[in-house]
Design a protein around this motif. Structure first.
Motif, PDB file in Angstrom:
ATOM      1  N   ASN A  69       1.948  -1.087   4.089  1.00 12.18           N
ATOM      2  CA  ASN A  69       3.047  -2.060   3.898  1.00 12.18           C
ATOM      3  C   ASN A  69       3.633  -1.906   2.499  1.00 12.18           C
ATOM      4  O   ASN A  69       2.969  -1.435   1.574  1.00 12.18           O
ATOM      5  CB  ASN A  69       2.491  -3.486   4.120  1.00 12.18           C
ATOM      6  CG  ASN A  69       3.339  -4.557   3.460  1.00 12.18           C
ATOM      7  OD1 ASN A  69       2.979  -5.090   2.407  1.00 12.18           O
ATOM      8  ND2 ASN A  69       4.460  -4.849   4.042  1.00 12.18           N
TER       9      ASN A  69
ATOM     10  N   ARG B  58       9.194   5.114  -0.309  1.00 10.72           N
ATOM     11  CA  ARG B  58       7.802   5.282  -0.764  1.00 10.72           C
ATOM     12  C   ARG B  58       6.824   5.048   0.386  1.00 10.72           C
ATOM     13  O   ARG B  58       5.800   5.719   0.506  1.00 10.72           O
ATOM     14  CB  ARG B  58       7.493   4.291  -1.890  1.00 10.72           C
ATOM     15  CG  ARG B  58       7.824   4.803  -3.267  1.00 10.72           C
ATOM     16  CD  ARG B  58       7.005   4.106  -4.330  1.00 10.72           C
ATOM     17  NE  ARG B  58       7.036   2.672  -4.269  1.00 10.72           N
ATOM     18  CZ  ARG B  58       7.751   1.892  -5.087  1.00 10.72           C
ATOM     19  NH1 ARG B  58       8.486   2.435  -6.014  1.00 10.72           N
ATOM     20  NH2 ARG B  58       7.707   0.586  -4.972  1.00 10.72           N
TER      21      ARG B  58
ATOM     22  N   SER C 109       0.815  -1.224   0.000  1.00  5.97           N
ATOM     23  CA  SER C 109       0.000   0.000   0.000  1.00  5.97           C
ATOM     24  C   SER C 109       0.844   1.268   0.000  1.00  5.97           C
ATOM     25  O   SER C 109       0.378   2.316   0.412  1.00  5.97           O
ATOM     26  CB  SER C 109      -0.960  -0.024   1.197  1.00  5.97           C
ATOM     27  OG  SER C 109      -0.288  -0.438   2.359  1.00  5.97           O
TER      28      SER C 109
ATOM     29  N   LYS D 144       4.945   1.654 -13.893  1.00  4.80           N
ATOM     30  CA  LYS D 144       4.595   0.342 -13.316  1.00  4.80           C
ATOM     31  C   LYS D 144       5.165  -0.740 -14.231  1.00  4.80           C
ATOM     32  O   LYS D 144       5.109  -0.642 -15.453  1.00  4.80           O
ATOM     33  CB  LYS D 144       3.072   0.194 -13.198  1.00  4.80           C
ATOM     34  CG  LYS D 144       2.679  -1.222 -12.732  1.00  4.80           C
ATOM     35  CD  LYS D 144       1.194  -1.369 -12.518  1.00  4.80           C
ATOM     36  CE  LYS D 144       0.785  -2.822 -12.671  1.00  4.80           C
ATOM     37  NZ  LYS D 144       0.292  -3.468 -11.502  1.00  4.80           N
TER      38      LYS D 144
ATOM     39  N   GLU E 291      -6.303   2.335 -13.775  1.00  3.36           N
ATOM     40  CA  GLU E 291      -5.179   3.258 -13.964  1.00  3.36           C
ATOM     41  C   GLU E 291      -3.966   2.751 -13.176  1.00  3.36           C
ATOM     42  O   GLU E 291      -4.132   2.066 -12.167  1.00  3.36           O
ATOM     43  CB  GLU E 291      -5.577   4.675 -13.518  1.00  3.36           C
ATOM     44  CG  GLU E 291      -6.062   4.732 -12.087  1.00  3.36           C
ATOM     45  CD  GLU E 291      -6.662   6.083 -11.712  1.00  3.36           C
ATOM     46  OE1 GLU E 291      -6.754   6.979 -12.560  1.00  3.36           O
ATOM     47  OE2 GLU E 291      -7.026   6.222 -10.538  1.00  3.36           O
TER      48      GLU E 291
ATOM     49  N   ASN F 121      -3.369  -7.207  -1.199  1.00  5.33           N
ATOM     50  CA  ASN F 121      -3.351  -6.441  -2.454  1.00  5.33           C
ATOM     51  C   ASN F 121      -2.093  -6.686  -3.296  1.00  5.33           C
ATOM     52  O   ASN F 121      -2.109  -6.467  -4.502  1.00  5.33           O
ATOM     53  CB  ASN F 121      -3.469  -4.946  -2.105  1.00  5.33           C
ATOM     54  CG  ASN F 121      -3.129  -4.069  -3.271  1.00  5.33           C
ATOM     55  OD1 ASN F 121      -3.905  -3.966  -4.227  1.00  5.33           O
ATOM     56  ND2 ASN F 121      -1.951  -3.443  -3.249  1.00  5.33           N
TER      57      ASN F 121
ATOM     58  N   LYS G 246      -9.258  -3.611 -15.794  1.00  9.53           N
ATOM     59  CA  LYS G 246      -8.112  -2.762 -16.125  1.00  9.53           C
ATOM     60  C   LYS G 246      -8.246  -1.414 -15.419  1.00  9.53           C
ATOM     61  O   LYS G 246      -9.265  -0.730 -15.557  1.00  9.53           O
ATOM     62  CB  LYS G 246      -8.043  -2.562 -17.636  1.00  9.53           C
ATOM     63  CG  LYS G 246      -6.653  -2.545 -18.137  1.00  9.53           C
ATOM     64  CD  LYS G 246      -6.605  -2.646 -19.620  1.00  9.53           C
ATOM     65  CE  LYS G 246      -5.161  -2.792 -20.023  1.00  9.53           C
ATOM     66  NZ  LYS G 246      -4.991  -2.735 -21.454  1.00  9.53           N
TER      67      LYS G 246
ATOM     68  N   ALA H  20       7.918  -4.714   4.872  1.00  7.38           N
ATOM     69  CA  ALA H  20       8.103  -6.175   4.914  1.00  7.38           C
ATOM     70  C   ALA H  20       7.807  -6.742   3.529  1.00  7.38           C
ATOM     71  O   ALA H  20       6.925  -6.237   2.829  1.00  7.38           O
ATOM     72  CB  ALA H  20       7.146  -6.809   5.930  1.00  7.38           C
ATOM     73  N   ASP H  21       8.546  -7.776   3.170  1.00  3.91           N
ATOM     74  CA  ASP H  21       8.287  -8.505   1.922  1.00  3.91           C
ATOM     75  C   ASP H  21       7.342  -9.650   2.265  1.00  3.91           C
ATOM     76  O   ASP H  21       7.752 -10.659   2.839  1.00  3.91           O
ATOM     77  CB  ASP H  21       9.609  -9.030   1.353  1.00  3.91           C
ATOM     78  CG  ASP H  21       9.406  -9.818   0.066  1.00  3.91           C
ATOM     79  OD1 ASP H  21       8.249 -10.173  -0.252  1.00  3.91           O
ATOM     80  OD2 ASP H  21      10.413 -10.098  -0.614  1.00  3.91           O
TER      81      ASP H  21
ATOM     82  N   ARG I  23       7.811  -2.825   0.294  1.00  5.66           N
ATOM     83  CA  ARG I  23       9.238  -3.108   0.515  1.00  5.66           C
ATOM     84  C   ARG I  23      10.071  -1.834   0.431  1.00  5.66           C
ATOM     85  O   ARG I  23      11.043  -1.679   1.146  1.00  5.66           O
ATOM     86  CB  ARG I  23       9.737  -4.134  -0.509  1.00  5.66           C
ATOM     87  CG  ARG I  23       9.087  -5.504  -0.361  1.00  5.66           C
ATOM     88  CD  ARG I  23       9.257  -6.316  -1.614  1.00  5.66           C
ATOM     89  NE  ARG I  23       8.679  -5.600  -2.764  1.00  5.66           N
ATOM     90  CZ  ARG I  23       8.695  -6.039  -4.012  1.00  5.66           C
ATOM     91  NH1 ARG I  23       9.244  -7.193  -4.294  1.00  5.66           N
ATOM     92  NH2 ARG I  23       8.151  -5.322  -4.982  1.00  5.66           N
TER      93      ARG I  23
END
Ligand SMILES: NC(=O)c1ccc[n+]([C@@H]2O[C@H](COP(=O)([O-])OP(=O)(O)OC[C@H]3O[C@@H](n4cnc5c(N)ncnc54)[C@H](OP(=O)(O)O)[C@@H]3O)[C@@H](O)[C@H]2O)c1
Length: 269
Positions: free
Chosen positions: A35, A41, A13, A192, A187, A89, A185, A61-62, A37
């Motif tokens: 959360n 960000r 997120s 990405k 945005e 997610n 689909k 966390a991964d 990695r």
């Protein structure tokens, strides 16, 4: 389910759809656990969302690893003393045909989409039982049937549906809700990436078509899944038609896809 003062974890997120879900939850009064990695960000997202809800925390966390998933759940419980919801997610898309596929890509796709969803769920379930909480999986219209050029991603998203169906029955007596959102689909954030068949990452083209959903639409559907304790929520009219036809006349869907194969090839870019 009212979201006020509910502790809800949203994996992945720090940007994109996950961040939109976290914002929507915070708007409704939830105490959100962010959360991701990438810690830079993650902290930027935390600063933004704390304006809405100062109770928000962030746990780097991964979640595709057992250790990372366990850290996310245990640190949340240590901080708040309860867990009411988990939104799985995290996900990574793939591009390319099965014939071109490097076998390692299958592992990467399953680690992200499947392990990254089921590991946090395993660790969260004992806490969700205490609160009669909710676990929601963010899947895709690509999880309804195998699509050309997206095989590993489709297979991984389909696997989530099986987990949801098992959990719904197993957890009935504990009153834990499990649901799945089939996202169309949507945005995307700038730059990405998806993983190509050869294992190299490919940057996806920006999406400007009017038919593209907004991240907020997906976020609202996710909250509805939790609030109304839904089994499946399918987004977009095309998604609803696809789900209906695939269950009844899958060979017709195959014919329609073959007829429109060029649209799939363009759309996968
Ligand atoms: N966008 C669409 O059109 C679309 C359509 C259908 C379904 N979906 C699904 O919606 C979900 C979100 O998509 P999106 O477009 O928002 O993706 P995105 O922009 O790539 O965001 C993915 C998020 O997950 C985090 N993440 C990735 N791997 C992680 C891991 N192993 N552990 C913890 N965090 C991780 C990323 O942050 P870090 O990299 O910092 O970890 C990022 O915050 C995915 O499940 C996707 O399959 C998207």
């Amino acid at each position: 389910m009212s979201f006020a003062n509910k502790v809800i974890i949203v994996t992945g997120s720090n940007r994109g759809i996950g961040k939109a879900i976290a914002f929507e939850l915070a708007k409704q009064g939830a105490w959100v656990v962010l959360n991701g990695r990438n810690e830079t960000r993650l902290m930027a997202a935390l600063n933004e969302i704390q304006g809405q809800c100062p109770k928000t925390i962030a746990i780097p966390a991964d979640v595709s690893t057992k250790e990372g998933a366990n850290t996310l759940i245990e640190d949340t419980y240590s901080h708040f003393g309860r867990i009411d919801g988990l939104v799985n997610n995290v996900g990574l898309s793939s591009r390319g045909t099965i014939a071109e596929l490097s076998p390692e890509v299958i592992g990467q796709i399953f680690e992200s989409n499947v392990y990254g969803a089921i590991f946090p769920t395993i660790y969260a379930l004992p806490y969700l039982r205490k609160t009669q909480g909710s676990v929601v999986f963010i899947s895709s219209l690509a999880g309804i049937r195998g699509l050309p050029g997206l095989g590993p991603y489709c297979a991984a998203k389909m696997a989530l549906r099986a987990f949801v169906e098992s959990i719904r029955i197993e957890e009935k007596k504990h009153k834990v809700h499990a649901g799945i959102v089939l996202v169309g689909k949507t945005e995307i954030v700038e730059n990405k990436e998806a993983i190509g068949a050869d294992g190299n990452f490919v940057v996806l083209k920006p999406r400007k078509d009017k038919k593209i959903q907004s991240m907020e639409q997906v976020a609202k559907a996710t909250l509805k899944s939790m609030r109304k304790r839904k089994y499946i929520i399918t987004l977009t009219p095309l998604g609803k038609v696809n789900l209906f036809l695939q269950a009844r006349i899958p060979l017709l869907v195959e014919k329609l896809i073959l007829k429109n194969i060029h649209k799939f090839e363009e759309g996968n870019q």
